[in-house]
Structure formats: structure tokens, C-alpha cells
Write an enzyme that holds these catalytic residues in place. Structure first.
Site, short mmCIF file in Angstrom:
data_model
loop_
_atom_site.label_atom_id
_atom_site.label_comp_id
_atom_site.label_asym_id
_atom_site.label_seq_id
_atom_site.Cartn_x
_atom_site.Cartn_y
_atom_site.Cartn_z
N LEU B 173 0.99 -1.16 -0.04
CA LEU B 173 -0.06 -0.18 -0.04
C LEU B 173 0.89 1.34 -0.12
O LEU B 173 0.59 2.09 0.82
CB LEU B 173 -0.87 -0.01 1.15
CG LEU B 173 -2.19 0.79 1.05
CD1 LEU B 173 -3.08 0.27 -0.07
CD2 LEU B 173 -2.93 0.96 2.20
N GLY B 174 1.65 1.44 -0.94
CA GLY B 174 2.53 2.47 -1.12
C GLY B 174 1.91 3.47 -1.89
O GLY B 174 0.54 3.51 -1.77
N SER B 175 2.50 4.48 -2.32
CA SER B 175 1.93 5.27 -3.37
C SER B 175 0.93 5.04 -4.32
O SER B 175 -0.08 5.20 -4.78
CB SER B 175 3.28 6.18 -3.79
OG SER B 175 2.74 7.09 -5.14
N ILE B 176 1.45 3.88 -5.20
CA ILE B 176 0.74 3.22 -6.07
C ILE B 176 -0.57 2.45 -5.61
O ILE B 176 -1.61 2.77 -5.94
CB ILE B 176 1.47 2.24 -6.99
CG1 ILE B 176 2.66 2.92 -7.62
CG2 ILE B 176 0.64 1.35 -7.78
CD1 ILE B 176 3.68 2.19 -8.55
N SER B 195 0.62 -5.51 3.62
CA SER B 195 2.15 -4.77 3.59
C SER B 195 2.91 -5.27 4.79
O SER B 195 2.50 -5.93 5.60
CB SER B 195 1.74 -3.46 3.41
OG SER B 195 1.38 -2.74 4.60
N ARG B 196 4.22 -4.77 4.70
CA ARG B 196 5.05 -5.35 5.68
C ARG B 196 4.70 -4.94 6.99
O ARG B 196 4.69 -5.70 7.98
CB ARG B 196 6.53 -4.76 5.57
CG ARG B 196 7.29 -5.39 4.47
CD ARG B 196 8.48 -4.95 4.13
NE ARG B 196 8.24 -3.45 3.50
CZ ARG B 196 9.02 -2.63 3.03
NH1 ARG B 196 10.33 -2.90 3.19
NH2 ARG B 196 8.69 -1.60 2.63
N ARG B 253 5.99 -6.45 -10.60
CA ARG B 253 6.98 -7.13 -11.18
C ARG B 253 6.55 -8.40 -11.62
O ARG B 253 5.97 -9.11 -10.90
CB ARG B 253 8.26 -7.00 -10.64
CG ARG B 253 8.87 -5.82 -10.45
CD ARG B 253 9.65 -5.53 -11.84
NE ARG B 253 10.21 -4.26 -11.84
CZ ARG B 253 9.97 -3.08 -12.23
NH1 ARG B 253 8.46 -2.95 -12.49
NH2 ARG B 253 10.53 -1.99 -12.27
N GLU B 282 10.08 -10.59 -19.53
CA GLU B 282 9.78 -9.89 -20.58
C GLU B 282 10.87 -9.58 -21.73
O GLU B 282 12.09 -9.73 -21.38
CB GLU B 282 9.58 -8.47 -19.96
CG GLU B 282 8.11 -8.47 -18.99
CD GLU B 282 7.98 -7.18 -18.40
OE1 GLU B 282 8.65 -6.18 -18.46
OE2 GLU B 282 7.25 -7.29 -17.28
N HIS B 300 3.77 -4.22 -20.42
CA HIS B 300 4.65 -3.34 -19.46
C HIS B 300 4.61 -1.97 -19.76
O HIS B 300 5.55 -1.27 -20.01
CB HIS B 300 6.30 -3.90 -19.15
CG HIS B 300 6.93 -3.20 -17.90
ND1 HIS B 300 7.61 -4.12 -17.44
CD2 HIS B 300 6.58 -2.32 -17.24
CE1 HIS B 300 8.09 -3.35 -16.36
NE2 HIS B 300 7.18 -2.30 -16.22
N ALA B 302 2.09 0.27 -17.86
CA ALA B 302 1.41 0.90 -16.99
C ALA B 302 1.87 2.10 -16.68
O ALA B 302 1.43 3.28 -16.48
CB ALA B 302 1.36 -0.15 -15.76
#
Lengths: 324, 336
Positions: B173-176, B195-196, B253, B282, B300, B302
Site C-alpha cells: 500500500l505505497g503510493s501506487i 504490507s510489511r 513485477r 519480458e 509493461h 502501466a
């Protein structure tokens, strides 16, 4: 389920059908109403029928209505009711109900899906990858950002207001055009469609099809929207001059389109099939299993209300400039 | 070799600082860099990386103290890289992810690292939501169907599934991840996350591990970094817990998901569908996906929009200027 003769022994209220019900609907409504196909109704049933239920988008013409002298209510099962002769309904003082908000959420979600799919070229990129072209030919070309785009919504009803809220969460600036401003809405009202198109990057159509709105998106509007502009239509095909739309897309006058509806469904102009800047769907914006259950609830609620003398749940305004 | 490299990028008048360019530059970036710095371009040199780094040490009047590096696996800023370029004091990376930079090694040597900040966040979030709607509502599949002229012949494409009310589990749940959550909330989804550590600034339900998250979610969105702890964070067990009506979206990823297990799970109907922007190798995409109608595939992209490209350039230049001026980096990853 449907009988071909009226039966006074059956106490259930009589409801005429323009065409057969979906099996799920028939099963759910079994025993509560007496359903008779209008075409099969004997003179007694036709003379007695107060309610006409319209599954799907089957046309209801003045001739259909003329055969039913006791008719008081037409129950639609769709968001739009332009397939019903509303002028005749109004002249005869009939009530008409639609699907109300049952389809609104799913239509709005799908409209947003189309906006992202067209701007970000998701469907085209998917086709590209599927054909093995990423490894062979390199990256698919850049698409354009969704967030921050200026979005113009035509028709801020059940569907349009939900589209607005969703795209606002993406950081889009939302304005709208409708017959009259909505004072409770936080979005900017633009009185003229042409001005809305000129000031928007994306134009979303979510209004009813009426005589006034037919072909409202014409060449002038598409030119105003422009070569980087995108048109998304989850309303009715008739809102757009379709041959002109194809020309504008082909000639780069308009940047792209996401279309769920067409002038002559299920016929889709084949020139669109070869265009990467277009996303096509088969009039599915409304359809999920949940929304089908939702519309069944609305139909049932309207029928129950009518037969027990209570106010209808989702009546359509039948003033001259019909909106919904 | 050194003279060939030096000749390729003649310094403009008044330019002082040299910069290593370890990514293919578009015109805007190349022009902006060359207006300000002496640019030593790896891809233009044609030399192997170790030779290029060694030769750059001889640059006059000073070796390049900063390097612009692309992400995505082409070049790894690891111990070997840093050993070959001891003059380097600042790495500016342009990827959303940082798995190509050995942060521990950089920290050990006191090398500053600038990241992409939140430049990509909105575009990645938009794309993630687009993929989720597409998978649940069959947008791309219906498009293919209509294009093949099947609508008049075979009738409507099968029903999709409603978004509203879906429990969406976001991994990271970071910025993205937060931007995704904001958009999906407006679409009526129920947001929960792993999340961690739990984030006390949000009210979403937190899950200590991904399996519990998957068990109680209708959709999983992978939005976390790729590192040793998160490799294959979505594995066979997690897919099993997600269940036959569940869908997974990956904009992080390829290595975050066990791709072979994902293919099996899809083939056997153990999950309902997937939206994938990233893959383990990829640009090779397993051909098994190509025949699946319940999968949406993008290459790839996004992060890539025309707008984010120029935003990124501005940010990279801003970080370089800050470094050379002795000011704090605009988007520092190191020092923390």
C-alpha cells in the site's frame, strides 16, 4: 408460464408481455402474476389488461397500445425506454417505468472501463501482446494519461452522476451538459453541448434518446472534441451520427471512441474493426448477474406498487423533452 | 576507446559536470541533458559496460559523479558496477521499481540514490484499475468478439461480474497501492491490504499475510516492490486461497507471481481470471495465455503515457541539479 387464454378462475393480476420473459424472470415471478403474450391474448384479456411488461428492447408502437383500451402502465426492463412510443403514452395518460437505478452502477463502471481502455489502449495492447508482437516488434506505442483529463458528461442522471463520481476519483475534471443544471451537483454545468465538447478531452454519453437528443453528437461536436478527443457512448447508438463518427475516426478528426451501443444493433460498422483507437462492446454495459437481479427487483416493486395502488418506484418523466 | 566516447558527446560551452547516461534517451531527455551536462552515453558508445565505465574515469575535467540508469533489468547497479565506477556518487534511476539497484551496496559506499518518486503512481494506478474492470467485465474479450463479427451471429458475449461490493486485496500500500485504493473506493469496492507493516493513516482492513488476504478477497492487486521477500509472493497457495471466482491483477513485477503456477491455476479453473502488465521474462509472454479469454495482457506499459514521460524528465533533471548543487535530492531513496 404464459397462457394463451385469459382465465377468470386465476386470481393473479393479468400482465401482458410484449415478448417472452427471460427464464430467470419467469421463474422468479411465477405464481404472482398471470402472464399472457400480447400477441396471443384473446379479446377478453386485451380488453382487461391494465399492465404491459416489455422484456428487453422489444418495440412498443402506437398500434400495440391501441389494442389495449384498459392499459394504464407500461413496465420497461431497461434503462432507456426510447423503444416505447412515449408520445402515445403521454397522450393517453399512461405511466411508464424503467429499470431505475438497477443498471446505473454497472453502466457507470463499464463507461469508466471504456474510458481507461480507449485512453490507455488496453484492448489494442492486449491484442498486440496476444499476437506475439511484443517480443518481435518491441513496445506498444505510448498511450495517454487518464488522470487529470477533462471529462464532459452528457446527461447527469443515474448513470451520468455515477460516472462523474468515479472519474473524479481518478483526478479528472468533470463538467456536464443536460437540459437543465443540477444545483446539488458539484460539477460544472455547461449549457451548450458544443462548448462542453470543445472544453473536454473525453465526452461520455449517458442520456436518454429522444427526438431532441437524436444525433446530438454530429460532425460539429466531434470536430470540437477534436483529434485527441475521445467519445464514450453507453447511452444509445442514435445519440451519435454513426456514419459521421466512422468518417471522423478514419480521418483523425476524432481521436478515439469506446462504444457499447450502435445505431442498428447488433450490426457494427465494419470499418471500426480495423481501428486501434476504438474499443467495441456488445451492449453489455448494464449486464451483470447482479444487475439482472436488481432489475427484477425493480420490476417486481413496480408491479406490486401498481396493483396495490401505491406510488410507482421508477416512473419515467413523460414531459415533452423526455430526459430519462 | 576513451577518445571515441569523448568525441561522441562534445561538451557545450560552459558545461562543467559530466553525467553517465545508461538508458536509451528520447529526444526531449537527450536535448535537456546535453544542454546542461557533458553526457557520456553507454548505448551510443557501443562498448561493453565494464569498458565503458573504466574509460569514463578518464573524462576531463572530472569523471562523471552522477549516472542516470533505467530500470527493468537491463543494467544492474550492483557491487561489480560500483567497483567499476568508484567515481560515481549519485545514481538517478527512472523506474518505478528499484529491484535493479543494490541499495545495500550503495548505502555501504555512501552513494546517493534518487528514485522516480510518485511520477508514475497515477498512471500505474489508472492502468491497474483499467485491468481490473477489463477482467471482471470482459472489456477486451468483448472487443475481440465484436471485431470478429460474432455479435450478430452468436448473440451477446457472456455476462461479466459486478465491481461494486467486490473485496479487493491490495498487496503493497505505497503510493501506487494507495492511488489504486482511492479509485476503487469510488467504484464501490471494499479495500483491504497486506504490507510489511500496517499503516495507521488508513482505515482499510490489514492482513498480516497474503494467504489470509487472498482467502477473504475477490480480487488481488499486486502493487509491491520486488525483492527477496516478495519474489513469488503470489504462489500456488495464495492462488488456491483466492479461489475459483477470484481474479489477480499484476502491475508490479513479473517475479512477484509464480507465473507457471498462475498458468496452471487459470487452465484448471482454480481462479477466474487475470490482468497482467508484467511477466517473468519480458518481452516473452507465455503462449499459454494467448488462448485464454479470461486474461488481459499488456506489455509493461502501466507507467508509460506521453505525459508521464516529460514529468519524469523534469524530475530526473531536478534530481541531478540538486545533487550537483549540493542540495538534498528531490526524491531520495538513499539516504532514507
Amino acid at each position: 408460464m404464459e397462457t394463451t387464454a385469459s382465465s377468470t378462475a386465476d386470481e393473479s393480476p393479468l400482465v401482458l408481455l410484449v415478448q417472452p420473459l427471460f427464464p430467470e424472470f419467469a421463474a422468479a415471478l411465477a405464481g404472482r402474476y398471470r402472464f399472457v403474450l400480447a400477441a396471443d391474448a384473446d379479446p377478453a384479456a386485451a380488453a382487461e389488461a391494465r399492465v404491459l411488461l416489455v422484456p428487453g428492447l422489444a418495440p412498443v408502437t402506437a398500434q400495440h397500445l391501441a389494442r389495449l383500451p384498459a392499459l394504464e402502465l407500461v413496465v420497461g426492463t431497461s434503462a432507456g425506454v426510447d423503444h416505447v412510443d412515449l408520445d402515445t403514452c403521454r397522450n393517453r395518460g399512461l405511466s411508464v417505468t424503467n429499470a431505475g437505478p438497477a443498471f446505473a452502477v454497472d453502466s457507470a463502471d463499464y463507461a469508466v472501463g471504456l474510458v481507461v481502455a480507449v485512453l490507455r489502449r488496453v484492448a489494442a495492447a492486449d491484442a498486440y501482446v496476444r499476437r506475439g508482437r511484443w517480443a518481435a516488434d518491441g513496445d506498444y506505442p505510448l498511450a495517454t494519461k487518464v488522470s487529470g483529463k477533462r471529462v464532459g458528461i452528457v446527461g447527469l442522471g443515474n448513470i451520468g452522476s455515477r460516472v462523474a463520481r468515479r472519474l473524479a476519483a481518478f483526478g479528472c475534471a468533470v463538467s456536464y451538459h443536460s437540459r437543465s443544471p443540477k444545483p446539488s451537483s458539484p460539477y460544472t454545468f455547461v449549457p451548450a453541448l458544443l462548448d462542453l465538447a470543445a472544453g473536454s478531452d473525453v465526452l461520455v454519453l449517458s442520456c436518454a434518446l429522444t427526438d431532441e437528443t437524436k444525433h446530438m453528437v454530429n460532425r460539429e461536436v466531434m470536430e470540437a472534441l477534436g483529434k485527441d478527443g475521445v467519445l464514450v457512448n453507453v447511452g444509445r447508438g442514435g445519440l451519435v451520427d454513426e456514419p459521421e463518427l466512422v468518417r471522423c475516426l478514419r480521418d483523425g478528426v476524432l481521436g478515439g471512441a469506446g462504444l457499447d451501443v450502435y445505431a442498428n444493433e447488433p450490426a457494427v460498422p465494419p470499418e471500426l474493426f480495423g481501428m486501434d483507437n476504438v474499443v467495441l462492446s456488445d451492449h453489455r454495459a448494464v449486464v451483470t448477474p447482479e444487475s439482472m437481479r436488481g432489475v427484477l427487483e425493480v420490476i417486481t416493486a413496480n408491479l406490486d406498487a401498481f396493483f396495490s395502488g401505491r406510488p410507482l418506484v421508477s416512473p419515467v418523466q413523460l414531459c415533452t423533452l423526455n430526459k430519462r | 576507446m576513451a577518445s571515441a566516447i569523448a568525441a561522441a558527446t562534445a561538451p557545450p560551452t560552459g558545461a562543467q559536470h559530466s553525467v553517465l547516461l545508461l538508458r536509451r534517451a528520447n529526444d526531449y531527455l537527450a536535448a535537456t541533458l546535453r544542454a546542461r551536462y557533458r553526457v557520456l552515453s553507454f548505448y551510443d558508445s557501443g562498448a561493453p559496460l565494464p569498458a565503458f565505465l573504466a574509460a569514463s574515469a578518464a573524462t576531463e575535467p572530472e569523471p562523471p559523479r552522477a549516472a542516470l540508469v533505467v530500470g527493468g533489468g537491463a543494467i544492474r547497479v550492483d557491487a561489480a558496477f560500483l567497483d567499476a565506477a568508484p567515481y560515481l556518487r549519485c545514481v538517478v534511476t527512472t523506474a518505478a521499481g528499484l529491484d535493479h539497484v543494490d541499495l545495500a551496496e550503495c548505502a555501504r559506499r555512501g552513494v546517493l540514490v534518487a528514485g522516480a518518486g510518485e511520477v508514475f503512481s497515477t498512471d500505474v494506478a489508472d492502468h491497474a484499475v483499467g485491468l481490473l474492470i477489463d477482467v471482471l467485465r470482459n472489456v477486451s474479450a468483448a472487443d475481440r468478439y465484436v471485431r470478429r463479427g460474432l455479435w450478430p451471429v452468436q448473440g451477446d458475449y457472456p455476462l461479466g461480474s459486478k465491481l461494486g461490493g467486490k473485496r479487493v486485496g491490495i498487496i503493497g500500500l505505497g503510493s501506487i497501492g494507495s492511488s489504486i485504493a482511492k479509485r476503487l473506493k469510488a467504484l464501490g469496492c471494499v479495500i483491504q491490504y497486506h504490507s510489511r507493516r500496517p499503516k495507521d493513516t488508513v482505515s482499510f482492513k490489514y492482513f498480516h499475510d497474503v494467504i489470509s488476504l487472498a482467502t477473504e478477497s475477490d480480487a488481488l492487486i499486486v502493487a509491491c516492490a520486488l525483492n527477496d521477500q516478495t519474489r513469488h509472493i503470489v504462489n500456488k497457495e495464495v492462488l488456491g486461497a483466492l479461489g475459483k471466482d477470484g481474479v489477480v491483477v499484476n502491475i508490479a513485477r513479473g517475479g512477484n507471481i509464480d507465473e507457471a503456477e498462475l498458468i496452471s491455476a487459470l487452465r484448471e479453473g482454480k481462479i477466474a481470471g487475470a490482468g497482467l502488465d508484467v511477466f517473468e521474462k519480458e518481452p516473452v509472454v507465455p503462449a499459454e495465455f494467448f488462448s485464454m479469454d479470461n486474461v488481459v495482457l499488456t506489455g509493461h506499459e502501466a507507467v508509460f503515457t506521453t505525459e508521464s514521460g516529460s514529468d519524469l524528465c523534469d524530475l530526473m533533471i531536478g534530481n541531478l541539479e540538486a545533487f550537483f548543487d549540493g542540495r538534498p535530492l528531490l526524491t531520495p531513496v538513499l539516504p532514507k
